[in-house]
Motif scaffolding. Structure first.
Motif: not given
Lengths: 265, 292
Positions: A108, A123-124, A126-127, A146, B28-29, B31-36, B38-39, B42
């Motif tokens: 990651l 991506s940020l 959307t979340i 981040t 990292m989980v 703010l990086i993994a989860v948002p990606l 989700y994209v 979507m």
């Protein structure tokens, strides 16, 4: 003789080449500085109308611009501090302990380094929209932390690879507890890596346009403020502020790294 | 007994591991993994008449992306990124070579001079180029004054100008890894090569190039990929005539307001990135040399 002449010509050629590259690198900056003294008052503020200090005076009155610059600095300082602490601890922990999911975290960490910034930005966005965090200072800082963390970790990790564990053991054998050892032994040894990482994080935060562009809400950073008027013409008070910042950073470098310019180093 | 031991184990290992690795894992989980992820989800969704994202599975976004207008912009974006990378290598390699092989104390100053421009925000520097190249800008004023041209030339809104801006923004990412690679070169190897009768050209191709190829690969990756996304460069200098994939994504998330379509475009960009990273690794590239 002939050989010497040839070497001299080669040297001259590489000098000219380097000078041209530096000219390329510094050209837009010279334009920014020059235009901050431009007496033009009509959009798009590009044609030269004579010399003036007016834009520096106007800068005092344009508080929104100075505020935006303040926002940029606050975000850069807070994100750098957070990213440096989280990143340093993370690098040490990942070096020292084995745990499940370590490979995943490791993977990651490369994402913000290689992925185009715009993908991270959206991506940020959307979340944050999904979980209803209002966009503003908080989301800007979260975003900057981040993308800064991996750079801190890689710098600290580079320093750790030459790290000798036995000095920590020696410290504990001599009666220091874990915390004292951490602050007195571990941190000082890692300091150059931590400092390098922090400096990189700060630079990246200050320079960021794209990621901030998607998560700013009402809190505008300096480049976002400039972006508003890019199409119609950016007034030279922006150039005046940029010039002042540039002078500030150069002074900072000369003062902190003064030995760079000394003769007998 | 067993309880006591596990308590000790917790204090000695689990707790410090949690305290050190916990925060970075969380960031990292979340703010990086989860948002990606989700994209990615979507990108298979659609929007209702109020531009709200509705979660129903559809391939419609990807079908729309295959339309020729989009394909043209992908091709254009790849061409811009390719040319930018080539120009960065052609300028960056000899430049890095010269400054890395400088022997005197000037070397550190020369290195700092590459970094200093980047303390002024990139958007503002790109706008500096616009001020310089604009029809009422400094370059045209100079050309007219010198009677080289009678009418201002329009330098902006061309693909070449966008490439100029991209090269300008990204060339340090080429210069810095090349500088590191070239500085590590062992001078005695070059001497040995020429002592054994190799011409300078042969020394370069047989010795120098293979030893510094790592720098070229990582520099190229760090130039090519961002180039696909730097929408503000083509916005400011290209004026809509040289859009990159980043411009398409930006539009869907701002004025276009079709987030699922923008998400699908981002997935395309992620796939392109992954392919390039795989190629980089196949060529023997080291992931750790990318971040520093």
């Amino acid at each position: 003789m002939k050989r010497k002449k040839k070497a001299k010509r080669k040297k001259g050629l590489s000098f000219v080449f380097c000078a041209l590259v530096y000219l390329f690198l510094f050209l837009p900056i010279s334009v920014i500085v020059a235009n901050s003294f431009n007496a033009t008052t009509t959009k798009p503020y590009m044609s030269w109308k004579g010399f003036t200090f007016d834009w520096y005076i106007k800068l005092w009155e344009n508080s929104s611009l100075v505020d935006a610059f303040g926002t940029t600095m606050i975000i850069a300082i807070v994100s750098t501090l957070l990213a440096t602490v989280i990143g340093t601890l993370g690098a040490i922990g990942m070096y020292r302990y084995k745990f499940k999911g370590k490979a995943l975290i490791d993977g990651l960490l490369y994402i913000p380094v290689v992925i185009p910034e715009i993908v991270l930005g959206i991506s940020l966005l959307t979340i944050f929209a999904k979980i209803n965090i209002p966009r503003g200072m908080l989301t800007l800082i979260l975003a900057h932390v981040t993308f800064c963390i991996p750079f801190v970790i890689f710098n600290v990790r580079a320093r750790l690879s030459g790290y000798d564990n036995s000095i920590e053991e020696a410290s504990m054998d001599l009666g220091a507890n874990r915390l004292v050892t951490f602050f007195e032994i571990t941190l000082p040894v890692l300091a150059p890596g931590i400092l390098g990482g922090a400096l990189l994080a700060f630079t990246l935060s200050i320079d960021d346009v794209i990621i901030s562009y998607f998560v700013y809400g009402q809190t505008k950073t300096y480049p976002l403020k400039v972006m508003e008027s890019v199409k119609s013409g950016v007034a030279p008070d922006v150039n005046a502020l940029s010039t002042l910042v540039l002078i500030g950073t150069i002074l900072f470098v000369v003062l902190t790294q003064g030995d760079l310019f000394k003769k007998n180093r | 007994m067993a309880g006591k031991r596990s308590k000790h184990e917790f204090r000695a290992n689990t707790l410090p591991a949690l305290l050190t690795v916990g925060p970075v894992t969380l960031v990292m989980v979340l703010l990086i993994a989860v948002p990606l992820i989700y994209v990615a989800v979507m990108s298979f969704c659609s929007i209702d008449e109020f531009y709200n994202v509705t979660f129903d599975f559809t391939l419609e976004n990807y079908v729309r992306l295959a339309n020729t207008d989009y394909l043209k912009i992908y091709a254009q974006s790849l061409i811009i990124a390719f040319l930018t990378t080539i120009i960065c290598i052609l300028i960056g390699y000899p430049f890095s070579y010269i400054i890395a092989r400088t022997k005197s104390r000037k070397k550190r100053i020369l290195y700092m001079l590459v970094i200093i421009p980047f303390w002024t925000n990139s958007l503002i520097r790109i706008y500096g180029w616009r001020t310089f190249l604009g029809s009422s800008g400094l370059l045209n004023a100079l050309l007219i004054k010198l009677k080289i041209v009678s009418e201002p030339i329009e330098f902006l809104y061309k693909q070449g100008t966008t490439i100029l801006g991209m090269v300008y923004c990204l060339i340090p990412f080429m210069i810095l890894p090349l500088y590191t690679a070239i500085e590590k070169l062992d001078g005695s190897l070059l001497e040995a090569s020429s002592d054994l009768g190799a011409k300078p050209v042969n020394t370069f191709i047989e010795v120098i190039l293979p030893l510094t190829s790592g720098g070229i690969f990582s520099g190229s990756l760090m130039v090519f990929i961002p180039c696909l996304g730097y929408f503000f460069v083509s916005d400011i200098l290209g004026g809509g005539n040289s859009d990159v994939i980043g411009n398409l994504i930006e539009r869907q998330f701002q004025s276009g307001n079709n987030w699922p379509l923008g998400a699908a475009l981002s997935i395309i960009l992620i796939i392109v990135t992954l392919i390039l990273v795989k190629i980089y690794q196949k060529l023997g590239g080291d992931m750790d040399s990318l971040g520093v």
